[in-house]
Design an enzyme around this catalytic site. Sequence first.
Site, short mmCIF file in Angstrom:
data_model
loop_
_atom_site.label_atom_id
_atom_site.label_comp_id
_atom_site.label_asym_id
_atom_site.label_seq_id
_atom_site.Cartn_x
_atom_site.Cartn_y
_atom_site.Cartn_z
CE LYS A 27 -3.81 1.94 2.80
NZ LYS A 27 -4.65 1.66 4.00
CB SER A 79 -7.79 3.51 3.16
OG SER A 79 -6.88 2.92 4.07
CB SER A 87 -7.99 0.36 5.92
OG SER A 87 -8.66 1.57 6.11
#
Length: 534
Positions: free
Chosen positions: A51, A125, A149
């Site tokens: 990420k 997210s 997330s």
Amino acid sequence: MDAHGIVEEVIAGLGGGEGVWISTFTAAELHRRADEIDPALPLAGLPFAVKDNIDVAGLPTTAACPDFAYRPERHAPVVQRLVDAGAIVVGKTNLDQFATGLTGTRSPYGSPESVFGGGLISGGSSSGSAVAVASGVVPFALGTDTAGSGRVPAALNGIAGVKPTRGLLSTLGVVPACRSLDCVSIFAGDVATAERVLRVARGFHADDPWSRRGHRPLIAEPRVGVPEELDFFGDAGQEKAFARFAGDARVDIGPLLEAGDLLYRGPWVAERLADLGDFLEKNPESVLPVTRRVLETGHGYSAVQTFRAQHRLRELKAAADRMWERVDVLALPTIGTTFTQAEIAEDPIGHNLTLGRYTQFANLLDMAAVTVPNGFTEDGRPASITLFGPAFSDETLLLLARSLPVDDRITIAVAGLHLSGEPRNGELIDRGGTLLGPARTAPRYRLYHLPSGAPGLVRVADGGASLDVELWQLPAGEVGGFLAGIRAPLGLGRVELDDGTEVTGFLCEGYAAAGAPDITASGGWRNYRMRGAN
């Protein structure tokens, strides 16, 4: 397959899926890494995604905000541990900007769709990390988890998501969201792979003030609690899916939900400004309006309110701890309902809170969590369960997660080259697909012979017809890899059948049909072929 062969497969898959990757290493760099790997290492040759709020040397860290970007000199410690174990970093994945959101729609780099199509959000997210795994490009990926997330995107893409105990994985080299709550999370196609990665990634780091040591004995047969009552926000399919899971005891989760409300409706949102406030003040136009709106609510809390919230949280934590005297594990639906990207656009703040209803208390109450698929609703939406336990119960949760019997097959309608006897039918069979039988669509579609040689099924407002399709069932874990071989303008969407039900199926984007022969009158692709079409 050797590491170079794996790298080639990864490279071939990088082009699929809009808005999944922000940056990647070149093919030459990936092959060079493959040359350096000792095959005896525990993760030798295993590619993974990171990420883009976690530092990877050689690639910028953007946190999905181009003006915030910087180039780190070294890997985040959690990334370095995986690299040292032989894993290969492929690149950086998309996210809700500054890891603020659970929708996967808050990024200037695009909004990746769930692998199940139909306009379904990927969840955030950690949107790009989840889709990269679910689409079969990489076997695992790193995300982060503050409010959910590492779990919501897993639920919406039919994969496993592990939110470890806070501090079990170092958060050095991670752009903070709420520094006191942040966790590095792991996505994988199955629980066994996630557990394998966790063994390597975990470890105390002396330079990380949030790093923790701790241990809790493994419980081989844990007592599992389920809520006394739940709100599925009118989603009967998700309610029915969760009802398949039977616990050992009923528990009151009211204190947990109240604690979760403190995250975005209390002063913890102000903690996001502790690290991002200066950048936001100097560069307000660099931040997406919805992200800026969330962050700026942090200015509305006083020190007195913050202390009052901390005191209340302490009371709620005591109530949660009393729950662990009755049960060892709590099972909840990861999300109470699902949303499309269009629905999120109508109410981005409200729907985000709905998505986090059963996730956002975990870090505030110092819980570990593991998310696993729980089959599908009757209309083809993914369902999921999250198992919660007290801090350092990670091993117990993973053991239980591996043993859960779940309904993990999805029905897919095919209308062309994947029909029985057609050239690409083997892709379904090789992935464990089984034929349910023939069906017909509702009279809302037209069929076109595309320039590629494949047919394209297009939903139309007027002038549609009922067309032949076949219904196949495919294991949920195979859907992502199957979709990786499908290229635009084809993709999965919702196909209405003539009995009024909806299933997941192949649809063609309307633009691709312009100028293509309309073959709707044939009644279906097989009839068209049998009549001697080229």
